[in-house]
Design an enzyme around this catalytic site. Structure first.
Site, PDB file in Angstrom:
ATOM      1  CG  ASN A 176      -2.422  11.635   2.705  1.00 37.59           C
ATOM      2  OD1 ASN A 176      -1.908  10.768   1.999  1.00 37.59           O
ATOM      3  ND2 ASN A 176      -2.058  11.814   3.963  1.00 37.59           N
ATOM      4  CE  LYS A 177      -5.265   5.734   4.411  1.00 32.51           C
ATOM      5  NZ  LYS A 177      -6.247   4.864   3.713  1.00 32.51           N
ATOM      6  NE  ARG A 231      -6.123   0.809  -1.586  1.00 28.89           N
ATOM      7  CZ  ARG A 231      -5.466   1.366  -0.558  1.00 28.89           C
ATOM      8  NH1 ARG A 231      -4.180   1.148  -0.399  1.00 28.89           N
ATOM      9  NH2 ARG A 231      -6.097   2.139   0.298  1.00 28.89           N
ATOM     10  CG  ASP A 285      -3.149   8.116  -1.303  1.00 36.27           C
ATOM     11  OD1 ASP A 285      -3.068   8.571  -0.148  1.00 36.27           O
ATOM     12  OD2 ASP A 285      -2.818   6.959  -1.604  1.00 36.27           O
ATOM     13  NE  ARG A 340       0.180   1.416   3.382  1.00 36.94           N
ATOM     14  CZ  ARG A 340       1.103   2.314   3.607  1.00 36.94           C
ATOM     15  NH1 ARG A 340       2.381   1.966   3.696  1.00 36.94           N
ATOM     16  NH2 ARG A 340       0.822   3.590   3.738  1.00 36.94           N
ATOM     17  N   GLY A 341       0.270   2.414  -0.035  1.00 33.81           N
ATOM     18  CA  GLY A 341       1.053   3.629  -0.218  1.00 33.81           C
ATOM     19  C   GLY A 341       1.083   3.916  -1.715  1.00 33.81           C
ATOM     20  CB  ALA A 342       0.223   6.963  -3.640  1.00 35.27           C
ATOM     21  CD  GLN A 391      -3.127   2.686   6.856  1.00 32.37           C
ATOM     22  OE1 GLN A 391      -3.703   3.026   7.876  1.00 32.37           O
ATOM     23  NE2 GLN A 391      -3.744   2.608   5.691  1.00 32.37           N
TER      24      GLN A 391
HETATM   25  O1  MRU Z   1      -4.492   3.288   2.286  1.00 33.61           O
HETATM   26  P1  MRU Z   1      -3.016   3.489   2.163  1.00 33.61           P
HETATM   27  O2  MRU Z   1      -2.242   2.934   3.313  1.00 33.61           O
HETATM   28  O3  MRU Z   1      -2.476   3.034   0.834  1.00 33.61           O
HETATM   29  O4  MRU Z   1      -2.857   5.056   2.225  1.00 33.61           O
HETATM   30  C1  MRU Z   1      -1.576   5.616   2.160  1.00 33.61           C
HETATM   31  C2  MRU Z   1      -1.570   7.076   2.315  1.00 33.61           C
HETATM   32  O5  MRU Z   1      -2.572   7.734   2.468  1.00 33.61           O
HETATM   33  C3  MRU Z   1      -0.226   7.750   2.175  1.00 33.61           C
HETATM   34  O6  MRU Z   1      -0.159   8.893   2.964  1.00 33.61           O
HETATM   35  C4  MRU Z   1      -0.044   8.134   0.707  1.00 33.61           C
HETATM   36  O7  MRU Z   1      -0.216   7.028  -0.119  1.00 33.61           O
HETATM   37  C5  MRU Z   1       1.268   8.743   0.462  1.00 33.61           C
HETATM   38  S1  MRU Z   1       2.520   7.495   0.473  1.00 33.61           S
HETATM   39  C6  MRU Z   1       4.026   8.118   0.093  1.00 33.61           C
END
Ligand code: MRU
Length: 388
Positions: free
Chosen positions: A271-272, A107, A261, A70-72, A220
């Site tokens: 973002n999250k 996603r 994201d 996970r993470g963009a 996370q």
């Molecule tokens: O749902 P996730 O864990 O994939 O969400 C991740 C985030 O929101 C991060 O802050 C974002 O992807 C930036 S990662 C460098």
């Protein structure tokens, strides 16, 4: 069936920052057979470090959906390798289209996924099927290397901001930063976005301390950010998501740094979930709110109307249950809501550009608006000539 493999470290370059028990890693790398893809299973962290081998398109797609990765930026890199696995099995046009469609549906919010898939599709479409698998592996490796370079550049630009904060810090002992979710090396191929400047500041000897939002529902922050900061030896404290405003009122936060994201051409930041509330609290308390943005996270097609960004709705069990380690060492999941209570799980939110002090991109730091981004990315300014 996905297979758990031995933890053979990834190919790394000098200056690599990601260390697991002192061993350098990337988050994604080719297995010893040269074609399957190894990833770190993030659903098992922080209690267990396990490497998972992905051997098919379906396994790559499932790893993204279930948040093994996970993470963009890492979602984009995994999708690129998903296309490689698909092309290895069947390089024909229909297989390329259906692989991209399957991966694109995993996603919806992180634009890096679409960015990586477009790059793969554009490069492979013009090639004869027999040349596609090799070309796909080359391009996926390039996408990973580009991500490492982008994260490192963000680290350098963000480090300059932390150096500036140091003489103006609110507490005598250290610069206090607050971050949300995980935008560290686990979210990228290496270094991280929001955490890259933190690692560089720490390595340079600037005393930094990070307030880590736990980031319900999947935690996370508590599980991943805290774990990777521990691995690097960066002082940090995990807090509940609602504590940030209070800490800012107490003068205990010098700046917030988050990832993104999807950031629009006008600097609105998706973002999250919960990022927006931190930005509001930061604004109210005069605390700078920085967002670390690799180029691959900018959606140039959204220029205004940030509410058009698709917000992922995830399974409600992520909210109604929590997972953790019991006292006897077992990983267990327990229900925290009453039987029958309706539950919602909106996974992301949008922070309007007016609440963002600056964007830390791989090309430099800029204002969160069209002119700021346009100054760093002139090729995307309105009226810029189209690429040949
Ligand atoms: O749902 P996730 O864990 O994939 O969400 C991740 C985030 O929101 C991060 O802050 C974002 O992807 C930036 S990662 C460098």
């Amino acid at each position: 069936m996905m297979v758990y493999g031995s933890a053979t470290p990834a190919r790394v370059t000098p200056g690599n920052t990601m260390n697991v028990n002192g061993e350098p890693y990337r988050t994604i790398w080719l297995a010893e057979d040269g074609w399957a893809v190894n990833v770190i299973d993030q659903t098992r962290l922080p209690h267990e470090f396990a490497v998972l081998r992905l051997a098919t398109l379906r396994e790559a797609a499932s790893a993204i959906t279930t948040m093994v990765v996970r993470g963009a930026p890492l979602i984009g890199a995994t999708a690129a390798y998903g296309v490689c696995l698909a092309m290895r099995a069947d390089p024909r046009d229909e297989a390329l289209s259906s692989a991209c469609a399957m991966l694109a549906a995993t996603r919806p919010t992180a634009v890096n996924l679409q960015w990586a898939l477009s790059a793969m599709r554009d490069a492979l479409t013009g090639l004869p099927p027999s040349a596609r698998a090799d070309a796909a592996y080359r391009l996926a490796a390039e996408i990973c290397d580009q991500d490492v370079a982008a994260s490192r550049a963000i680290g350098e630009h963000g480090l300059a901001l932390i150096r500036d904060l140091f003489p103006r810090r609110r507490q005598p002992d250290c610069v206090n930063l607050l971050t949300h979710c995980n935008a560290g090396w686990l979210a990228t191929v290496d270094w991280g976005t929001a955490l890259a400047p933190v690692y560089m500041a720490h390595d340079e000897g600037i005393p930094v301390h990070v307030w880590v939002d736990e980031t319900r529902p999947r935690n996370q922050g508590a599980a991943l950010t805290a774990w990777e900061l521990m691995q690097h030896g960066v002082p940090h404290t995990v807090i509940v998501d609602s504590a940030g405003g209070h800490l800012m009122q107490q003068g205990l936060v010098d700046a917030c740094i988050t990832g993104t994201d999807r950031t629009t051409a006008r600097g609105d930041v998706c973002n999250k979930i919960g990022t927006y509330l931190k930005a509001l609290a930061a604004h109210d308390n005069g605390v700078p709110f920085y967002v670390a943005v690799p180029s691959s996270s900018i959606d140039w097609s959204i220029d205004g109307e940030p509410m058009r960004i698709p917000i992922e709705q995830r399974p409600v069990t992520e909210v109604s249950r929590v997972t953790g380690r019991s006292d006897d060492g077992e990983i267990i999941s327990v229900q925290v809501t009453p039987d029958g209570s309706p539950v919602a799980n909106h996974a992301f939110d949008v922070t309007p550009a007016r609440l963002v002090t600056a964007l830390i991109t791989d090309r430099g730091v800029c204002a969160a608006d069209r002119d700021g981004l346009g100054s760093l990315y002139p090729e995307h300014r309105a009226g810029a000539p189209l690429p040949a």
